[in-house]
Write an enzyme that holds these catalytic residues in place. Sequence first.
Site, short mmCIF file in Angstrom:
data_model
loop_
_atom_site.label_atom_id
_atom_site.label_comp_id
_atom_site.label_asym_id
_atom_site.label_seq_id
_atom_site.Cartn_x
_atom_site.Cartn_y
_atom_site.Cartn_z
CB VAL A 7 -58.70 15.83 -38.06
CG1 VAL A 7 -57.76 16.85 -37.44
CG2 VAL A 7 -58.39 15.63 -39.54
CD GLU A 8 -57.04 11.23 -32.28
OE1 GLU A 8 -56.16 11.49 -31.42
OE2 GLU A 8 -57.40 10.08 -32.56
CG LEU A 9 -52.65 18.66 -34.03
CD1 LEU A 9 -52.83 19.58 -32.82
CD2 LEU A 9 -51.20 18.19 -34.15
NE ARG A 41 -53.06 16.74 -28.15
CZ ARG A 41 -51.99 15.95 -28.07
NH1 ARG A 41 -52.00 14.75 -28.64
NH2 ARG A 41 -50.91 16.34 -27.43
CE LYS A 204 -56.10 8.06 -35.18
NZ LYS A 204 -57.54 8.14 -35.44
#
Length: 262
Positions: A7-9, A41, A204
Amino acid sequence: MKNIKDVELFVFDLDGTVYIGDEEIEGSFEAINALRKMGKRICFFTNNSSRMHTDYIARLNNLGLRTYSDEIYTSGQVTCEHILDNYRGSRVYLLGNDRLRNEFELYGIGLVDDKPDVCVVGFDTSLNYDKLYKFCKFINEGVPYIATHPDYFCPAPECPMPDVGSFLEMIRLTVGRMPDLIMGKPHKTAGQRLASKYNLPAKKIAMVGDRLYTDVAFGKNCGFVSILVLSGETTADMLPKSKVKPDYILDKVKDIIPMLTD
């Protein structure tokens, strides 16, 4: 199973997830700041359309969590963006309080009291009978009809407050119509806009929240990683009875951090 480490967000619900009322849920702010330091993020996404996005920025800052304008997203904003993309220049009749009206005006959307091209129902905490009846007359004539979100009630200290979902049922029973489109969680429109807004694939993105039928269902419907926290509405004994199954079940937001650092 989806992997939280991809995961990025992280998209967070607010009440019951990050705070309850005017109190931070233990460790939430520290965890969110830790995610930022990891390069993740952050977005706070709420169905509540009775306030402007700027109201939520101010609220979080006042509670002690530094928050930036690109980290807030509301069902009211999703609705405004959809109208600009699909009904630009149209005349809109809005069931909404002054804060939601201000949000629409900020987006340059023309609000009218007569002969609308589109009707929108939001969480109108200033609702009166004349406004409601006028709305019913317009959609009975076939005017396109959008709702900001589907929640039946909004949590409140003494008694739950009737929310948009209860308005929709009242309108359905009156003129036999449901909205042509509902914007907020758990519907896909907001998820598609989130993915586009942050330019990320669904895998993500994680949705973190305390409600199975809005937050977790939203994550599942959009292909996000779904994370249920047991700090708000949902309790552990509700899980076996639910058809909606989260990818991860945690006690609080702060429990995300060990999962990323192990």
